[in-house]
Design a protein around this motif. Structure first.
Motif, PDB file in Angstrom:
ATOM      1  N   ILE A   1      55.871  40.620  31.045  1.00 49.57           N
ATOM      2  CA  ILE A   1      54.644  40.982  31.772  1.00 49.57           C
ATOM      3  C   ILE A   1      54.574  42.516  31.860  1.00 49.57           C
ATOM      4  N   PRO A   2      53.427  43.111  31.501  1.00 48.47           N
ATOM      5  CA  PRO A   2      53.326  44.570  31.609  1.00 48.47           C
ATOM      6  C   PRO A   2      53.589  45.035  33.049  1.00 48.47           C
ATOM      7  N   LYS A   3      54.468  46.040  33.169  1.00 44.76           N
ATOM      8  CA  LYS A   3      54.798  46.551  34.512  1.00 44.76           C
ATOM      9  C   LYS A   3      53.614  47.331  35.066  1.00 44.76           C
ATOM     10  N   LYS A   4      53.580  47.448  36.386  1.00 45.47           N
ATOM     11  CA  LYS A   4      52.482  48.181  37.031  1.00 45.47           C
ATOM     12  C   LYS A   4      52.411  49.618  36.535  1.00 45.47           C
ATOM     13  N   ARG A   5      53.585  50.227  36.404  1.00 49.75           N
ATOM     14  CA  ARG A   5      53.580  51.642  35.983  1.00 49.75           C
ATOM     15  C   ARG A   5      53.089  51.790  34.537  1.00 49.75           C
ATOM     16  N   THR A   6      53.292  50.757  33.722  1.00 48.87           N
ATOM     17  CA  THR A   6      52.780  50.795  32.339  1.00 48.87           C
ATOM     18  C   THR A   6      51.253  50.769  32.366  1.00 48.87           C
ATOM     19  N   LEU A   7      50.718  49.871  33.198  1.00 46.41           N
ATOM     20  CA  LEU A   7      49.257  49.752  33.298  1.00 46.41           C
ATOM     21  C   LEU A   7      48.661  51.049  33.830  1.00 46.41           C
ATOM     22  N   LYS A   8      49.347  51.623  34.808  1.00 48.63           N
ATOM     23  CA  LYS A   8      48.848  52.875  35.413  1.00 48.63           C
ATOM     24  C   LYS A   8      48.861  54.011  34.378  1.00 48.63           C
ATOM     25  N   ARG A   9      49.966  54.085  33.608  1.00 49.64           N
ATOM     26  CA  ARG A   9      50.075  55.138  32.583  1.00 49.64           C
ATOM     27  C   ARG A   9      48.940  55.029  31.557  1.00 49.64           C
ATOM     28  N   LEU A  10      48.493  53.800  31.318  1.00 51.00           N
ATOM     29  CA  LEU A  10      47.452  53.581  30.298  1.00 51.00           C
ATOM     30  C   LEU A  10      46.042  53.495  30.909  1.00 51.00           C
ATOM     31  N   ASN A  11      45.929  53.842  32.174  1.00 48.57           N
ATOM     32  CA  ASN A  11      44.620  53.795  32.871  1.00 48.57           C
ATOM     33  C   ASN A  11      43.990  52.410  32.866  1.00 48.57           C
ATOM     34  N   ILE A  12      44.824  51.385  32.987  1.00 53.88           N
ATOM     35  CA  ILE A  12      44.296  50.020  33.085  1.00 53.88           C
ATOM     36  C   ILE A  12      44.319  49.626  34.560  1.00 53.88           C
ATOM     37  N   ALA A  13      43.149  49.374  35.119  1.00 50.01           N
ATOM     38  CA  ALA A  13      43.065  49.020  36.543  1.00 50.01           C
ATOM     39  C   ALA A  13      43.593  47.605  36.746  1.00 50.01           C
ATOM     40  N   ILE A  14      44.470  47.435  37.736  1.00 53.87           N
ATOM     41  CA  ILE A  14      45.042  46.105  37.996  1.00 53.87           C
ATOM     42  C   ILE A  14      44.036  45.272  38.777  1.00 53.87           C
ATOM     43  N   GLN A  15      43.784  44.076  38.270  1.00 54.27           N
ATOM     44  CA  GLN A  15      42.844  43.173  38.962  1.00 54.27           C
ATOM     45  C   GLN A  15      43.590  41.996  39.543  1.00 54.27           C
TER      46      GLN A  15
END
Lengths: 85, 624
Positions: free
Chosen positions: B610-624
């Motif tokens: 599962i993509p980690k939160k920090r990975t999503l944040k680094r890629l500017n993907i907003a967590i829903q």
């Protein structure tokens, strides 16, 4: 006198036509008797290929270079490069 | 004709239930972060679709996106994408196609179309610059893809349609545009579930002009030069189509034979591109615009036919032990007319042949025999008899009847025509690819088996290579330029062209981080920047482009994990993990576990994939 070995070279991608091989059967390829210890480059020249740098060569499923030494019973496929489909 | 500078930035959101549409603007920030095309389509659905919905229910959406380069004259850029939730896999599926529909939509003034809801009766849509008209499809419902397109093309320059397979919700039904297809994952069934037979676009209303014409022309000239110099794009593909791969796959031991029990066959040359070119006097029949010309037509018994692609030849030919090219041409045309993916059809038929052989099911299908195959293809399309079970795909059929060990799929998507035991890095790619056993996620088999630029059996650095290639190809797919241009872009710049292949192999195997980062993939982002009139900063622009590809890939993965996809799904059929092949001197299997953990770490996923939160944040993907 060097011991002779037999190798088989299969030409695809129309290379057999460039070599003007008559009644060429791609499933059998061309059988060559060459001195032991010779490299693929030597065998290709012997088969009549002059510009072989742009082709891809495979032996037992792995790509090899023209500098590879050939062994008794080797079967080498010679093709033009391609990518993926 | 009115000119559009760069891109329209307009899209249509169509509600089939309400028979209404809305014109909205593409968010420029999203367009820049995701490059347009596939990336933008995924983002649009991420913002609009709830996880867990029924892929064949009215809440599922299909996004059709046209690339930024489309209509500009960039080489091989006449492609468009469809994105939806797959009924075959339950994950997101994306498909790209070179048919005329994309150009017709783009030149009607639209960069994207989102379709949701369900029509109360069979319908087709007419699109022009003013918007959408909902029209009854009574006269074309039930017709095959050729007849349906012929009817719709009276109204516009490009259309997409489904065939009977899509109407009957075959889980691997596709969508046709011209003689090209949005092939994989059952996108056609999603259209069928919405009672939507097709969409036709008027086209030719706008002319697309790059914002920076000078820079665009300069990059474009270099691009065409590379394509015309490269021996793959200007040689093998042009002469023999993608079927040039048959002899190459056979020689490198990755050709699927007898439901992937073997990797080569003595008769393979009979179904090769070379044989077809000679026997059927083939000529070009390609996507438009195209500089590579891999698509071909040929003449068989005085009648013109489309020559199947390599994947079709592999899955419906050698994998069924059929080596009669005319027979495969016939099956290819049946699948095309019914609107079914030939990879999944071939893979499912191979499972049925092995299941019949092992006594699990009763059919008259047999390896090496064409008897009964045409009839079974029809039965699948119309869901008759055993065809009804096979229409669910090999995963579902094997769950019902047994034989899961030899159902050759990943996440439900049948495998493409490259045996990963001859290219183990590609095995990792198959296992982790977002849409299932997809060959286009990393195309690593090409470096490992065909080009000899990486050792086919080594695991070292392979997770890194898979990640790098996935990122680059996700970016390329978001530009909607043909993936085959990659051979010209990767292999023609002087640095790599002048380096001997054995040295590249050594570098890739020992210093992959350095070797791959030396690759010059700048041509793609240069074109993208020129079309939009943005300043391209050398090297940094290329890194930004690759990061955008990473963003697209990880977003798709994250959307899939919301659908329940995790490490348990990132695997391969048991055949590849435990069974060696007779064609190998030393038997090989895919050491997947050795590579998977490392791949997750490189990707920034947790141990469960599962993509980690920090990975999503680094890629500017907003967590829903």
């Amino acid at each position: 006198m060097a011991q002779m070995i037999t190798v088989r070279i299969k030409f695809f991608s129309g290379i057999d036509k460039e070599l003007k091989l008559e009644n060429y059967d791609p499933s059998k390829g061309m059988s060559l008797s060459i001195p032991s210890g010779k490299r693929l480059k030597w065998a290709l020249k012997h088969a009549g290929l002059t510009d072989f740098s742009s082709y891809a060569y495979f032996r037992s499923g792995e790509r090899i270079s023209t500098w590879s030494k050939l062994k008794q019973g080797d079967e080498v496929s010679c093709l033009k490069p391609s990518g993926g489909g | 004709m009115q000119e559009v500078i760069g891109t329209n930035n307009r899209m249509l959101e169509i509600d089939l239930t309400a028979k209404k549409f809305q014109v909205t603007e593409v968010d420029k920030k999203d367009r820049d972060l995701y490059l347009g095309g596939k990336g933008l389509g995924l983002k649009l659905l991420y913002d609009r679709m709830e996880p867990g919905l029924d892929p064949l229910g009215p809440d599922n959406m299909i996004a059709f996106t046209m690339g930024i380069l489309m209509g500009t004259g960039a080489p091989c850029s006449g492609r468009f994408e469809a994105i939806t939730k797959s009924p075959l896999t339950g994950a997101m599926v994306t498909g790209t196609c070179g048919g005329p529909f994309g150009m017709a939509v783009k030149t009607s003034g639209w960069d994207a179309i989102i379709v949701k809801g369900k029509c109360s009766a069979p319908t087709y849509l007419y699109i022009d610059s003013k918007g959408v008209q909902f029209k009854p499809a009574k006269g074309i419902w039930g017709k095959d893809t050729e007849a349906a397109q012929a009817a719709l093309l009276k109204e516009g320059a490009g259309a997409i349609v489904i065939g009977p397979a899509g109407e009957n919700l075959v889980k691997y039904a596709n969508i046709a545009s011209g003689h090209r297809f949005l092939g994989r994952g059952g996108i056609g069934a999603v259209m069928g579930s919405k009672n939507l037979k097709g969409i036709v676009a008027r086209g030719n209303e706008f002319k697309i002009v790059p914002a920076n014409k000078k820079k665009f022309a300069k990059a474009n000239k270099r691009f065409f030069k590379f394509i015309n110099k490269n021996p793959i794009t200007s040689g093998s593909y042009r002469s023999f189509g993608t079927n040039a791969n048959v002899n190459l796959s056979n020689a490198s031991g990755i050709l699927p034979v007898r439901n992937f029990t073997g990797g080569s066959h003595g008769e393979a040359h009979k179904i090769s591109g070379e044989t077809m070119a000679e026997r059927f006097h083939t000529k070009y029949d390609t996507c438009k615009p195209c500089a590579i010309l891999c698509g071909h037509r040929g003449t068989i018994n005085g009648k013109e036919h489309h020559i199947p692609e390599y994947e079709t030849i592999g899955l419906m030919g050698s994998n069924l032990e059929i080596f009669d090219p005319a027979q495969i041409v016939e099956w290819n045309e049946l699948c095309s007319k019914y609107g079914m993916d030939t990879i999944s059809t071939g893979g499912t038929l191979a499972w049925a042949m092995e299941a019949t052989e092992k006594g699990l099911i009763k059919t008259n299908l047999k390896f090496g025999s064409p008897s009964g195959v045409s009839e079974m293809i029809r039965d699948i399309a119309y869901r008759k008899g055993m065809g009804n079970d096979l229409a669910e795909g090999s995963r579902a059929a094997s769950k019902k009847y047994g034989g899961e060990d030899f159902a050759i799929h990943v996440k439900g998507l049948e495998m493409a025509a490259y045996d990963p035991r001859g290219c183990v890095g590609h095995g990792l790619s198959y296992a982790t690819a977002n849409r299932g056993a997809c060959h286009l996620s990393s195309v690593l088999f090409s470096l490992e088996a065909y080009l000899g630029m990486a050792s086919p059996y080594a695991t070292r650095w392979k997770p890194f290579m898979v990640k790098f290639m996935e990122n680059v190809l996700s970016a390329v797919n978001s530009l909607h330029i043909c993936l085959f241009t990659a051979y010209a872009v990767f292999l023609e710049p002087p640095l790599i062209k002048l380096t001997p292949v054995p040295l590249i192999k050594q570098l890739n195997q020992n210093l992959s981080l350095v070797a791959l980062n030396l690759m010059d993939v700048s041509l793609w982002p240069e074109l993208w920047h020129a079309v939009l009139g943005k300043t391209y900063i050398p090297y940094l622009g290329m890194l930004k482009f690759i990061k955008a590809g990473e963003r697209v890939h990880v977003l798709e993965r994250y959307m899939n994990t919301r659908e329940g996809i995790s490490r348990k799904d990132d695997t391969l059929p048991r055949r590849f993990l435990t069974e060696g092949r007779k064609c190998d001197q030393k038997e090989h299997t895919v050491p997947l576990e050795k590579m998977l953990g490392k791949y997750y770490r490189l990707r920034g996923y947790d141990a469960n994939g599962i993509p980690k939160k920090r990975t999503l944040k680094r890629l500017n993907i907003a967590i829903q």
